[in-house]
Design a protein around this motif. Sequence first.
Motif, PDB file in Angstrom:
ATOM      1  N   PHE A 134      99.222 159.267  27.365  1.00 18.25           N
ATOM      2  CA  PHE A 134      99.457 160.615  26.843  1.00 18.25           C
ATOM      3  C   PHE A 134     100.545 161.414  27.554  1.00 18.25           C
ATOM      4  N   ILE A 135     100.871 161.073  28.801  1.00 16.86           N
ATOM      5  CA  ILE A 135     101.902 161.843  29.516  1.00 16.86           C
ATOM      6  C   ILE A 135     103.270 161.713  28.838  1.00 16.86           C
ATOM      7  N   PRO A 136     103.712 160.489  28.438  1.00 22.16           N
ATOM      8  CA  PRO A 136     104.994 160.413  27.723  1.00 22.16           C
ATOM      9  C   PRO A 136     105.009 161.246  26.441  1.00 22.16           C
ATOM     10  N   ALA A 137     103.882 161.247  25.714  1.00 31.15           N
ATOM     11  CA  ALA A 137     103.805 162.047  24.491  1.00 31.15           C
ATOM     12  C   ALA A 137     103.863 163.533  24.818  1.00 31.15           C
ATOM     13  N   ALA A 138     103.216 163.919  25.909  1.00 32.55           N
ATOM     14  CA  ALA A 138     103.237 165.318  26.336  1.00 32.55           C
ATOM     15  C   ALA A 138     104.648 165.738  26.739  1.00 32.55           C
ATOM     16  N   GLU A 139     105.362 164.842  27.407  1.00 33.72           N
ATOM     17  CA  GLU A 139     106.752 165.117  27.785  1.00 33.72           C
ATOM     18  C   GLU A 139     107.623 165.276  26.541  1.00 33.72           C
ATOM     19  N   GLU A 140     107.451 164.346  25.601  1.00 34.99           N
ATOM     20  CA  GLU A 140     108.293 164.335  24.403  1.00 34.99           C
ATOM     21  C   GLU A 140     108.103 165.590  23.568  1.00 34.99           C
ATOM     22  N   THR A 141     106.866 166.052  23.457  1.00 38.29           N
ATOM     23  CA  THR A 141     106.574 167.216  22.624  1.00 38.29           C
ATOM     24  C   THR A 141     106.776 168.545  23.348  1.00 38.29           C
ATOM     25  N   GLY A 142     106.926 168.499  24.679  1.00 41.58           N
ATOM     26  CA  GLY A 142     107.036 169.734  25.453  1.00 41.58           C
ATOM     27  C   GLY A 142     105.693 170.288  25.880  1.00 41.58           C
TER      28      GLY A 142
END
Length: 401
Positions: free
Chosen positions: A200-208
Amino acid sequence: MKNILVIEDEEVIRENILKLLKAEGFNVTGAENGMQGLSLAMANLPDVILCDVIMPELDGYGVLTALRSNPVTATLPFVFLTGKADRSEMRQGMELGADDYLTKPFTKTELVGAIASRLKKQEALAEQYNTLCSQSSDLIEDARYKLELIKKSLSGALEREEFQVYYQPQVNLQTGKIMSAEALVRWMHPERGLIAPAEFIPAAEETGFIVALGEWVLQTACRQIIGWQDAGFLDLRVAVNLSPRQFYQPDLSNRVAKILEASGLEPSCLELELTESLMVQDAESAIASLQKLKALGVSISIDDFGTGYSSLSYLTQYPFDVLKIDRCFISNIIDGCNKAAIVKAIIEMAHSLCLEVIAEGVETEAEKDFLWRYDCDAMQGYLFSPPVPAADFEQMLIEGK
């Protein structure tokens, strides 16, 4: 045209190899020592690397260790050049990930044959990979679908209180007692259960979303430290990771100041942790941001040290307090191995700069004993404890661990 990098400190040998390979139609580059060779390998990603074992500044083992610990260069074909056919030397190289050995003096046929063998193997691996990719399109689509679900679920996860902060102890190697902790976020999804940060961290980074999540972790950790102080544990410090998006917010220091004020926490009890790769992206901006944070009174640590390869030139420019040695250098470390020399040098250098040193990923007594013997300040890893919920961490403090 295939690119070959030749790392060899003896000029006559190096020039002869370069001349021979050029005549065979290869595009060739030479390096006269290990540090120069490592830099060229990182920048150019050659098709095959030929590297002498014994060299000044950084030997062949050091070059190979650095390359294999970086995902970008981990699979580059690597052939050692050596003046002696020593079985133990060859075994050490193979354990580090070498593909082949050439014993000097070698013939033109042996040299070209070794390169051709490596290139053929790489082509076979590439073909297997392409076949696998074509057969796995359904799996890829499924992964994309899951990623989209994670992105959608993230948006309301904070409001639904699905996140938790776990704490991994950092242990003083002289006393064996907990001296600090690293705060790590965990996501307990109502349907999927515990979702790993790697998902989930990469997704959180990508979405802001990482900005809001990171701020929540910081607020939670600060309140938790106050709770532990109220329980009598006054000297505890907690480290909180800052993501790239967080770090490069123009008002980051103001946000941190407000969180400290709202919680009532003394800034000296908070440590902000940044990765080495983040530091080298924009040095001028990073230094300015760090100076503002330091003015608040918080500590600053550099994480994953040793994996960015710009460390030595940048380290003195940043106002760090703590240096964390990456786990890739700690795993299975023993006296005499190449990683031992690197870790000892990092500890000595950090102490000369008045930095505290924490070793990450310590999993065995042998690793702990090595670090203790060479005056590392603290360790963090599963040997002592994995990350645990706040209540379990507090129980460790109560038991005097």
